[in-house]
Design an enzyme around this catalytic site. Structure first.
Site, short mmCIF file in Angstrom:
data_model
loop_
_atom_site.label_atom_id
_atom_site.label_comp_id
_atom_site.label_asym_id
_atom_site.label_seq_id
_atom_site.Cartn_x
_atom_site.Cartn_y
_atom_site.Cartn_z
CD GLU A 178 -3.09 -1.07 2.16
OE1 GLU A 178 -2.98 -0.30 3.13
OE2 GLU A 178 -4.08 -1.82 1.99
CE1 TYR A 215 -9.03 -6.30 4.82
CE2 TYR A 215 -7.92 -4.35 3.98
CZ TYR A 215 -7.87 -5.64 4.51
OH TYR A 215 -6.65 -6.25 4.72
CD GLU A 252 -3.75 -6.05 3.01
OE1 GLU A 252 -4.63 -5.38 3.60
OE2 GLU A 252 -2.54 -5.79 3.05
O1 AHR Z 1 -4.97 -6.17 6.95
C1 AHR Z 1 -4.91 -5.07 7.79
C2 AHR Z 1 -4.23 -3.89 7.12
O2 AHR Z 1 -5.03 -3.40 6.08
C3 AHR Z 1 -2.91 -4.16 6.45
O3 AHR Z 1 -1.84 -4.08 7.34
C4 AHR Z 1 -2.81 -3.07 5.43
O4 AHR Z 1 -2.08 -3.46 4.29
C5 AHR Z 1 -4.27 -2.74 5.10
O5 AHR Z 1 -4.51 -1.38 5.18
#
Ligand code: AHR
Length: 552
Positions: A222, A293, A345
């Site tokens: 990131e 997410y 992720e």
């Molecule tokens: O997975 C948690 C965090 O989310 C990770 O450390 C980061 O890469 C993302 O922002």
């Protein structure tokens, strides 16, 4: 002060005030527009009706061979993922190496093919040399990403030996924040060169004679995020990634390297970052990363569950947009090489994003990001798995973030572990998605979601192992109140029998599992579908995710 949450939250808030944050909702594609051959709903029944969904299966029509790395996971030095999660030398449940045996067995049984390590935000301030060699000499560090004390008792050798014990491959993250390309190449030499060089001989001094031959590496984490240690501009990062990749390949030309793409559509620099980075390093890398997410919250769904359950379609839009940028740069460079994507992720994460949930207060193994998952989260995770399957032609690697204790399917305490709701769809992907991904034609009734196009109630993905003839369908019913009839039309070959049929459902979308009630949300067997005349009919309950496997 809570460094990570305040800066990241602040960043999101400012972006949204400035009108540049791309809400997930805004990204959900119209069902009518769809995504050509991969659209989950190719043809829709009239809005508001609940006519039977129809799934047309032609075993000759496939999207791509399924790379097992599509269902990898992630372990970061964060909270209790490593310490108290997979490594706990003082525990009665651990082996002589300090590895938690119950956790190791659980992950071995799951069959996770690849695991990303050691971060995440953690990696951008991590010096791998602090985590190798005699344990008594390793420094206790302040991890600035999570304001946590890092004892360094678990490092590269412990992780790689744990991977062997589990039967998984490592996806090693490199520090391109405070770290240099030279240090990245030194770690490759430490891990992959047999002997006779400075860093390979150091590994041998540390008691490991054989090289690990680690194949997959992430060039930083990131790096577009202002919250990231060592954050820099896209061009600076692209040049640094190209230099690291060149140096690493001098050491081991066989590596598979992944450049850091955008942290998500909420970023002001979304896609521009990816383009500028790739203009610098396209020729030196094999893949580009994506992160995402999701939450049933104001930002993503407005707290509206029907909209929440449609958010996997916005993952597909993110994939399509990122593929377009990769191919744009490919065109600029007249390159014969096509990049693949590493969705390294992805998960639901929205409750534990601020305050004490992300601030270790300079403790060891603090309780961070211990998100409690409910039924609706598991349904969305099922949808996200369907989306990854449908995009298996370009997404060759992906990691459920994360695996143990931190936004995780597996939770531990001193006496054992339990499985969160999201464990089940993930475990089914690992167990049943095999061979090639089927290019299904799916018809479903649709529903209107404010601000969105029509979304299908029924979302289906499938796979077929041409070797053993096992065919699986993964079926999400987004309808919160009604069961739906599903008719599978076997266009070229009907199955001889049902091998298994399992689903996740329940009356309470907010119900979750815990140590006290570990089975509250658990798989249920499913009425065996009947087949006749080249068709199979069955019903999927409201609010459900199901997997059925047949033998052809
Ligand atoms: O997975 C948690 C965090 O989310 C990770 O450390 C980061 O890469 C993302 O922002």
């Amino acid at each position: 002060m809570n460094r990570f949450s305040s800066s990241r939250r602040q960043f999101l808030k400012e972006a949204s005030n400035a009108g540049v944050a791309c809400s997930a909702a805004a990204l959900v594609p119209s069902v009518a527009r769809g995504f050509a051959a991969k659209s989950p709903v190719q043809a829709a029944s009239a809005a508001g009706t609940t006519a039977a969904a129809r799934v047309y299966v032609d075993t000759r029509r496939t999207i791509a061979p399924l790379d097992r790395n599509l269902f990898g996971s992630f372990l970061e030095h964060l909270g209790r993922a490593i310490y108290e999660g997979i490594y706990d030398p003082g525990s009665k449940l651990s082996d002589a190496n300090g590895f938690r045996k119950d956790v190791l067995n659980e992950i071995h049984q799951l069959g996770v093919p690849i695991i990303r390590y050691p971060g995440g935000n953690f990696v951008s301030g991590y010096n791998w040399l602090d985590g190798v060699g005699p344990k008594q000499s390793r420094p206790r560090q302040l991890d600035k990403a999570w304001d946590t004390i890092e004892s360094n008792q678990f490092g590269t050798n412990e992780f790689l030996s744990w991977c062997k014990a589990v039967g998984t491959e490592p996806l090693m993250g490199l520090n391109l924040g405070t770290g240099t390309p030279e240090e990245a190449a030194a770690l490759v030499e430490y891990c992959n060169v047999e002997k006779g060089t400075r860093w390979s001989d150091l590994r041998r001094q540390h008691g490991i004679a054989d090289p690990y031959k680690v194949q997959h590496w992430c060039l930083g984490n990131e790096m577009d995020g202002p919250w990231q240690i060592g954050h820099m501009s896209a061009t600076e990062y692209g040049l640094k990634a190209a230099d690291a990749a060149r140096q690493m390949r001098y050491v081991d030309p066989s590596l598979k390297l992944i450049a850091c793409g955008s942290s998500g559509p909420f970023m002001r620099t979304y896609l521009e970052w990816d383009r500028e980075v790739l203009e610098q390093c396209y020729d030196y890398v094999d893949g580009l990363s994506l992160h995402r997410y999701f939450g049933n919250n104001e930002r993503d769904s407005g707290g509206d569950t029907p909209k929440y359950l449609a958010l996997n379609l916005s993952m597909e839009r993110q994939i399509a947009e990122t593929v377009a940028v990769c191919d744009l740069v490919r065109g600029h460079k007249r390159s014969p090489k096509k990049l693949w994507l590493s969705f390294d992720e992805w998960n639901v994460w929205y409750r534990t994003t601020g305050g004490d949930a992300v601030d270790g207060h300079r403790q060891e193994a603090p309780h961070l990001l211990e998100e409690v998952y409910n039924l609706e989260d598991a349904l969305l995770v099922g949808g996200l798995i369907n989306s990854l399957l449908r995009n298996a032609d370009r997404v060759k690697l992906a990691c459920l973030a994360q695996l143990v204790n931190v936004i995780a399917p597996i939770m531990t305490d001193a006496n054992g572990l339990f499985r969160q709701t999201i464990y089940y769809p993930y475990s089914w992907a690992l167990q049943f998605a095999r061979g090639a991904v089927l290019n299904l034609l799916v018809e479903s009734s649709t529903y209107e979601v404010s601000g969105l196009d029509q979304v299908g109630h029924v979302d289906v993905a499938g796979s077929l192992d041409h070797g053993d003839g096992k065919l699986s369908l993964f079926i999400l019913n987004r309808d919160l109140s009604k069961a739906h009839d599903v008719e599978v039309v076997w266009e070229d070959a009907a199955p001889s029998r049902v091998l298994s049929a399992t689903l996740l459902t329940g009356d309470d979308l907010k119900a979750s599992n815990s140590f006290a009630a570990p089975q509250r949300i658990a798989p249920q067997s499913f009425k065996t579908p009947a087949a006749s005349g080249g068709r199979t009919k069955f019903e999927v309950p409201a609010r459900s995710y199901a997997v059925i496997q047949w033998s052809l």
